[in-house]
Design a protein around this motif. Structure first.
Motif, mmCIF file in Angstrom:
data_model
loop_
_atom_site.group_PDB
_atom_site.id
_atom_site.type_symbol
_atom_site.label_atom_id
_atom_site.label_comp_id
_atom_site.label_asym_id
_atom_site.label_seq_id
_atom_site.Cartn_x
_atom_site.Cartn_y
_atom_site.Cartn_z
ATOM 1 N N VAL A 456 0.730 -1.388 -0.285
ATOM 2 C CA VAL A 456 -0.329 0.582 0.398
ATOM 3 C C VAL A 456 0.757 1.159 0.352
ATOM 4 N N ARG A 457 0.548 2.029 -1.568
ATOM 5 C CA ARG A 457 0.662 3.309 -0.646
ATOM 6 C C ARG A 457 0.321 4.353 -1.137
ATOM 7 N N ILE A 458 0.509 5.746 -0.705
ATOM 8 C CA ILE A 458 -0.800 6.938 -1.332
ATOM 9 C C ILE A 458 0.298 8.110 -0.791
ATOM 10 N N GLU A 459 0.735 8.694 -1.944
ATOM 11 C CA GLU A 459 1.256 9.857 -2.454
ATOM 12 C C GLU A 459 0.661 11.014 -3.362
ATOM 13 N N ASP A 460 0.884 11.773 -2.530
ATOM 14 C CA ASP A 460 -0.215 13.595 -3.082
ATOM 15 C C ASP A 460 1.332 14.153 -3.499
ATOM 16 N N ASP A 461 0.939 15.578 -3.963
ATOM 17 C CA ASP A 461 2.081 16.737 -4.533
ATOM 18 C C ASP A 461 1.392 17.809 -3.888
ATOM 19 N N ILE A 462 2.476 17.753 -2.871
ATOM 20 C CA ILE A 462 2.053 19.269 -1.941
ATOM 21 C C ILE A 462 2.883 20.435 -1.947
ATOM 22 N N LEU A 463 2.186 21.550 -2.061
ATOM 23 C CA LEU A 463 2.652 22.838 -2.645
ATOM 24 C C LEU A 463 3.390 23.748 -1.116
ATOM 25 N N VAL A 464 4.175 24.079 -0.562
ATOM 26 C CA VAL A 464 4.344 24.862 0.684
ATOM 27 C C VAL A 464 3.788 25.852 0.039
ATOM 28 N N THR A 465 2.996 27.048 0.735
ATOM 29 C CA THR A 465 2.848 27.953 0.952
ATOM 30 C C THR A 465 2.692 28.904 2.366
ATOM 31 N N GLU A 466 2.299 30.243 2.323
ATOM 32 C CA GLU A 466 2.262 31.131 3.400
ATOM 33 C C GLU A 466 2.180 30.897 5.062
ATOM 34 N N ASP A 467 1.145 30.238 5.082
ATOM 35 C CA ASP A 467 0.475 29.813 5.935
ATOM 36 C C ASP A 467 0.872 27.917 6.392
ATOM 37 N N GLY A 468 1.308 27.260 5.201
ATOM 38 C CA GLY A 468 1.681 26.290 5.642
ATOM 39 C C GLY A 468 1.568 25.155 4.185
ATOM 40 N N ASN A 469 0.539 24.656 3.764
ATOM 41 C CA ASN A 469 0.401 23.719 2.926
ATOM 42 C C ASN A 469 -1.072 23.693 2.133
ATOM 43 N N ARG A 470 -0.731 23.383 0.215
ATOM 44 C CA ARG A 470 -1.775 23.134 -0.364
ATOM 45 C C ARG A 470 -1.340 21.748 -1.427
ATOM 46 N N ASN A 471 -2.997 20.660 -1.044
ATOM 47 C CA ASN A 471 -2.507 19.618 -1.915
ATOM 48 C C ASN A 471 -3.038 20.108 -3.352
ATOM 49 N N LEU A 472 -2.721 19.855 -3.884
ATOM 50 C CA LEU A 472 -2.459 20.335 -5.903
ATOM 51 C C LEU A 472 -2.789 19.344 -6.356
ATOM 52 N N SER A 473 -2.819 17.553 -5.155
ATOM 53 C CA SER A 473 -3.390 16.506 -5.540
ATOM 54 C C SER A 473 -4.862 15.861 -4.897
ATOM 55 N N ASP A 474 -5.997 16.824 -4.188
ATOM 56 C CA ASP A 474 -6.460 16.043 -4.104
ATOM 57 C C ASP A 474 -7.763 16.032 -4.458
ATOM 58 N N GLN A 475 -8.026 16.396 -5.422
ATOM 59 C CA GLN A 475 -8.561 15.577 -6.112
ATOM 60 C C GLN A 475 -9.613 14.424 -6.183
ATOM 61 N N LEU A 476 -8.608 13.774 -5.598
ATOM 62 C CA LEU A 476 -8.787 12.222 -5.560
ATOM 63 C C LEU A 476 -8.936 12.159 -4.518
#
Length: 492
Positions: A456-476
């Motif tokens: 099992v592996r779960i992988e997402d692409d995470i952008l560091v933002t000014e106040d934390g992060n944003r999951n760029l692949s959260d459509q899934l």
């Protein structure tokens, strides 16, 4: 595929009239003087005028300016690379070097960006892009050469390229001689163009060239606005590719993992440039092989599918996403237990991605959660979590690091120094993957039999933002319940 009208062993073009010389020397049998003369004329003028700059022209200019400031007074040579033979007279699909595409936005082969120092007393560099010009009708290159436009399609003229890229353009065939005659310090990005490297043999050193490569790798650690938008686009297309796969799992069961691979590839080519790396379509026990790219195994209901795949956009930015899916649409109790452990670890890892955090923090957070689960399940005897982590024993089943930088390369910024990357600190604009996993090999006698063959592996692409992060692949979806509901909806 048509057979090209080329010599049996064609030599590279060395001067403008080479194709016609080769024809006169008998290297093109069956081509008469009359046909050669006929092919010279009767062609419409197709020059394009008033072209708009490419979308990232402003950003590539900024990147070149930063590079120029880092190496003042030095000539910098960045090739795109050459075609590579796949078999006999066919080539692999060309992909421009990351360094070249990053600095120019261009993707043509046999091209070179040169930053030449300005005159005495002037700071900065003059950028020149050296390209293959339009195929010459007069000397026959456009139809006698296997890379002429009749065979492989129109290419932009030097004038058109200047308009689009915002860089003065010259004929690349003039470059080797110019580099041979050049004076002063030179740096070159190696490994892409043997001809350029040969022309620079006496002017460069491995150490100085490596400094250039390292700088260009570290320059990509923080993404600009254009790059972030491209990565977001790559993730959204990738999500649609995953949806495509779920819809055809019944066909994959009737054939093999290759149906999954082909389905995702179709989406990548429709909406992007290509896949960003070899798709991992690992069903059943193949999911325990980290880079299973053979994709020739059976797809069976009741087992898991680990799909690790990413679309590369037309501007060469790639997503890197993994989902582990129950092929039947429903997790078994044991599959869900292992899946939930990985999900919990990923949640901890993502939470650790924020400005000012050490790069290693998200890895440590995810590894601790996985280790806690392995200890809880009794797989490590009576050892404590801290002792297991100290000895690294959890890695028998966690195997790999929890993520990496992402961008134009799926493992982006790979030449960056340790202190700038894995020992560095996160800042806004950094994009990385968070991808914990658990892998119980089919022949691992140290775990209960029912665990064996589950990966099992779960992988997402995470952008560091000014106040934390944003999951760029959260459509899934990621939570087990959400994954099952999503699959049921797609399967109808």
């Amino acid at each position: 595929m048509s057979e090209e009208l080329t010599p049996e062993n064609p030599e590279p073009e060395t001067e403008e009239a080479e194709p016609i010389k080769q024809r006169k020397n008998g290297l093109y049998p069956g081509i008469s003087d009359e046909l050669a003369e006929n092919m010279k004329s009767g062609w419409a003028d197709t020059e394009l005028h008033g072209l708009e700059p490419i979308a990232q022209a402003e950003h590539t200019a900024d990147r070149r300016a930063a590079l120029s400031a880092r190496f003042p007074g030095e000539r910098l040579v960045i090739p795109s690379g050459n075609l590579k033979t796949r078999s006999n007279d066919t080539e692999y699909a060309f992909r421009a070097s990351t360094e070249y595409a990053y600095l120019t936005g261009d993707q043509t082969h046999d091209s070179v960006l040169v930053l030449e120092p300005k005159g005495a007393g002037e700071a900065g560099h003059e950028a020149t892009i050296y390209l293959l010009p339009r195929s010459d009708r007069e000397n026959g290159e456009f139809w006698l050469n296997g890379q002429g436009e009749l065979w492989v399609g129109r290419r932009h003229s030097l004038s058109e390229a200047e308009q689009m890229l915002g860089i003065p353009a010259k004929d690349v065939r003039e470059l080797p001689a110019a580099l041979t005659e050049a004076t002063g310090p030179v740096r070159n990005v190696r490994g892409h163009d043997a001809g350029i490297e040969s022309a620079l043999t006496d002017k460069v050193t491995a150490e100085r060239d490596e400094e250039l490569r390292v700088y260009l790798s570290e320059a990509r650690l923080v993404k600009d606005a254009f790059e972030i938008a491209e990565l977001q686009k790559a993730c959204e297309i990738t999500a649609r590719g995953f949806e495509d796969v779920v819809k055809v799992l019944d066909k994959a069961e009737a054939t093999s993992e290759r149906y999954i691979e082909g389905t995702f590839f179709l989406r990548a080519r429709i909406e992007g440039n290509d896949i960003g790396y070899g798709s991992i379509c690992a069903a059943g026990p193949h999911a325990t092989t980290l880079h299973w790219v053979r994709n020739d195994g059976a797809v069976r209901s009741g087992e898991l599918l680990l799909l690790d795949a990413g679309v590369e956009t037309n501007d060469l930015y790639t997503a890197d996403v993994t989902r582990t899916l129950p092929i039947s649409g429903t997790f078994t109790p044991l599959q869900r237990k292992i899946y939930d452990a990985v999900y919990e670890a990923q949640e901890a890892g993502i939470a650790a991605v924020k400005p000012g955090a050490d790069y290693r923090d998200f890895h440590d957070a995810a590894q601790r959660v996985l280790t806690e689960k392995l200890v809880e399940w009794g797989l490590l005897g009576d050892l404590s979590v801290d002792k297991v982590l100290e000895l690294g024993l959890q890695r028998r089943w966690t195997l790999h690091g929890t993520g990496h930088m992402l961008g134009m390369d799926v493992h982006d910024c790979a030449a960056a120094r340790t202190e700038a990357y894995v020992n560095g600190v996160l800042e806004p604009g950094v994009c990385l993957t968070v991808e914990p996993g658990l892998y119980f090999q089919a022949d691992d006698l140290t775990v209960p039999e029912e665990y064996r063959g589950i990966g099992v592996r779960i992988e997402d692409d995470i952008l560091v933002t000014e106040d934390g992060n944003r999951n760029l692949s959260d459509q899934l979806p990621r939570r087990a319940d959400d994954v099952e509901a999503w699959m049921a909806r797609l399967k109808g």
